[in-house]
Design an enzyme around this catalytic site. Structure first.
Site, PDB file in Angstrom:
ATOM      1  N   TRP A   1       0.811  -1.227   0.000  1.00  0.00           N
ATOM      2  CA  TRP A   1       0.000   0.000   0.000  1.00  0.00           C
ATOM      3  C   TRP A   1       0.841   1.272   0.000  1.00  0.00           C
ATOM      4  O   TRP A   1       0.313   2.354  -0.230  1.00  0.00           O
ATOM      5  CB  TRP A   1      -0.920   0.022   1.230  1.00  0.00           C
ATOM      6  CG  TRP A   1      -1.966  -1.036   1.244  1.00  0.00           C
ATOM      7  CD1 TRP A   1      -2.204  -1.994   0.290  1.00  0.00           C
ATOM      8  CD2 TRP A   1      -2.950  -1.256   2.268  1.00  0.00           C
ATOM      9  NE1 TRP A   1      -3.250  -2.795   0.655  1.00  0.00           N
ATOM     10  CE2 TRP A   1      -3.729  -2.354   1.874  1.00  0.00           C
ATOM     11  CE3 TRP A   1      -3.228  -0.636   3.483  1.00  0.00           C
ATOM     12  CZ2 TRP A   1      -4.788  -2.836   2.645  1.00  0.00           C
ATOM     13  CZ3 TRP A   1      -4.273  -1.109   4.257  1.00  0.00           C
ATOM     14  CH2 TRP A   1      -5.044  -2.196   3.840  1.00  0.00           C
ATOM     15  N   LYS A   2       2.101   1.125   0.333  1.00  0.00           N
ATOM     16  CA  LYS A   2       2.980   2.305   0.433  1.00  0.00           C
ATOM     17  C   LYS A   2       2.343   3.338   1.375  1.00  0.00           C
ATOM     18  O   LYS A   2       1.760   2.962   2.388  1.00  0.00           O
ATOM     19  CB  LYS A   2       3.274   2.869  -0.951  1.00  0.00           C
ATOM     20  CG  LYS A   2       3.830   1.801  -1.897  1.00  0.00           C
ATOM     21  CD  LYS A   2       4.382   2.348  -3.180  1.00  0.00           C
ATOM     22  CE  LYS A   2       4.884   1.199  -4.039  1.00  0.00           C
ATOM     23  NZ  LYS A   2       5.496   1.629  -5.283  1.00  0.00           N
TER      24      LYS A   2
ATOM     25  N   GLU B   1      11.951  -6.380  -8.672  1.00  0.00           N
ATOM     26  CA  GLU B   1      11.231  -5.167  -9.054  1.00  0.00           C
ATOM     27  C   GLU B   1      12.165  -4.232  -9.812  1.00  0.00           C
ATOM     28  O   GLU B   1      12.931  -3.469  -9.189  1.00  0.00           O
ATOM     29  CB  GLU B   1      10.718  -4.440  -7.810  1.00  0.00           C
ATOM     30  CG  GLU B   1       9.723  -5.239  -7.008  1.00  0.00           C
ATOM     31  CD  GLU B   1       8.768  -4.328  -6.248  1.00  0.00           C
ATOM     32  OE1 GLU B   1       7.557  -4.482  -6.414  1.00  0.00           O
ATOM     33  OE2 GLU B   1       9.238  -3.436  -5.511  1.00  0.00           O
TER      34      GLU B   1
ATOM     35  N   GLY C   1       1.836  -2.578  -6.265  1.00  0.00           N
ATOM     36  CA  GLY C   1       1.681  -1.280  -5.621  1.00  0.00           C
ATOM     37  C   GLY C   1       0.354  -0.655  -6.010  1.00  0.00           C
ATOM     38  O   GLY C   1      -0.705  -0.996  -5.469  1.00  0.00           O
ATOM     39  N   GLY C   2       0.408   0.260  -6.960  1.00  0.00           N
ATOM     40  CA  GLY C   2      -0.758   1.053  -7.354  1.00  0.00           C
ATOM     41  C   GLY C   2      -2.037   0.249  -7.556  1.00  0.00           C
ATOM     42  O   GLY C   2      -3.100   0.615  -7.028  1.00  0.00           O
TER      43      GLY C   2
HETATM   44  P1  PGA Z   1       3.619  -0.525  -8.684  1.00  0.00           P
HETATM   45  O1  PGA Z   1       4.582  -0.700  -7.411  1.00  0.00           O
HETATM   46  O2  PGA Z   1       2.795  -1.775  -8.796  1.00  0.00           O
HETATM   47  O3  PGA Z   1       2.798   0.699  -8.384  1.00  0.00           O
HETATM   48  O4  PGA Z   1       4.515  -0.343  -9.875  1.00  0.00           O
HETATM   49  C1  PGA Z   1       5.173  -1.930  -7.112  1.00  0.00           C
HETATM   50  C2  PGA Z   1       6.034  -1.819  -5.889  1.00  0.00           C
HETATM   51  O5  PGA Z   1       6.709  -0.786  -5.719  1.00  0.00           O
HETATM   52  O6  PGA Z   1       6.044  -2.730  -5.037  1.00  0.00           O
END
Ligand code: PGA
Length: 259
Positions: free
Chosen positions: A12-13, A173, A240-241
């Site tokens: 979720w950051k 990543e 992430g997003g």
């Molecule tokens: P993202 O991020 O799916 O928004 O590209 C992935 C992550 O940083 O774990």
């Protein structure tokens, strides 16, 4: 995919208050079926402030969603203002602790030695580390993506035994694919996952390498997950997003049904 259980992790950051986190977990749980849980382990990585609420709703409703932290202190306790220790996370029922995310490496100056210390801290509290590795665009353009990423893996795992390593999760990543909408081609992502697994054979053993789950992360969506999961050495995704929308994340968990 193989004998390894798939793993889909939502990172979720810096999103969601603890109230929003509760609503999210309810929505996600509502969408996931027994078949989904039979196919994949599902986890979310909320901000520290939401972990307690996520634990409460998951425990109260006996949900099968797992959770973990986005970071962890290298220290067990002491004068480290702002840090959160592995023991605190384990007590909250966390399964996973993400270490070495490129945003931590980039914005918080985390080097391989600190990432390794954090990974060891997670292991010592029986948390499963998710070790994130991956190259920047200049490194890829210079043709050094594989050596760079494998070196990060080796440095991150320094001093880790084969027994400890077998339980771990690695997330490949590529930095240029994170939050950019640029996805590594499934073949490139699969190749890197294969290289990482080969490095694990060399570092430990074939059996250990076979047990470790390797995730791909970087602009994963429901519309691209299936081709990534078709790669032999990719066992899941760090999202992430797209994980911020529980409906989209549930579709990612249900990757065989996507086109
Ligand atoms: P993202 O991020 O799916 O928004 O590209 C992935 C992550 O940083 O774990």
């Amino acid at each position: 995919m193989s004998e390894r259980m798939a793993l889909m992790v939502g990172n979720w950051k810096l999103h969601f208050t603890h109230i929003e986190a509760i609503a999210y977990v309810q929505k996600l749980a509502f969408r996931l079926t027994d078949d989904d849980y039979a196919r994949a382990e599902v986890a979310v990585l909320p901000p520290f402030t939401a972990l307690r609420s996520v634990q409460t709703i998951i425990d109260a409703d006996r949900l099968r969603i797992r959770y973990g932290s986005q970071d962890i202190s290298a220290h067990p306790s002491g004068p480290y203002t702002g840090e959160v220790a592995g023991g605190m996370l384990a007590k909250l029922g966390c399964t996973f602790a993400l270490v070495g995310h490129s945003e931590r490496r980039q914005h918080h100056g985390e080097d391989d030695a600190l990432v390794n210390a954090k990974l060891q801290a997670a292991l010592s509290c029986r948390l499963t580390p998710i070790l994130a590795v991956g190259e920047s665009l200049p490194v890829r353009q210079a043709g050094n993506a594989i050596s760079h990423t494998v070196n990060q893996l080796r440095a991150g795992l320094a001093g880790v035994s084969a027994e400890q390593a077998a339980d771990m999760v690695i997330a490949y990543e590529p930095i240029w694919a994170i939050g950019t909408g640029e996805v590594a081609t499934p073949a490139d992502a699969g190749q890197m996952a294969g290289e990482l697994r080969a490095a694990l054979v060399e570092l430990y053993s074939a059996a250990c390498a076979r047990a470790v789950r390797i995730l791909y992360g970087g602009s994963v969506k429901a519309s691209n997950i299936r081709s990534l999961m078709a790669q032999d050495d990719i066992d899941g995704a760090l999202v992430g997003g797209a994980s911020l929308d529980p409906e989209e994340f549930a579709r990612i968990v249900r990757w065989p049904a996507q086109s």
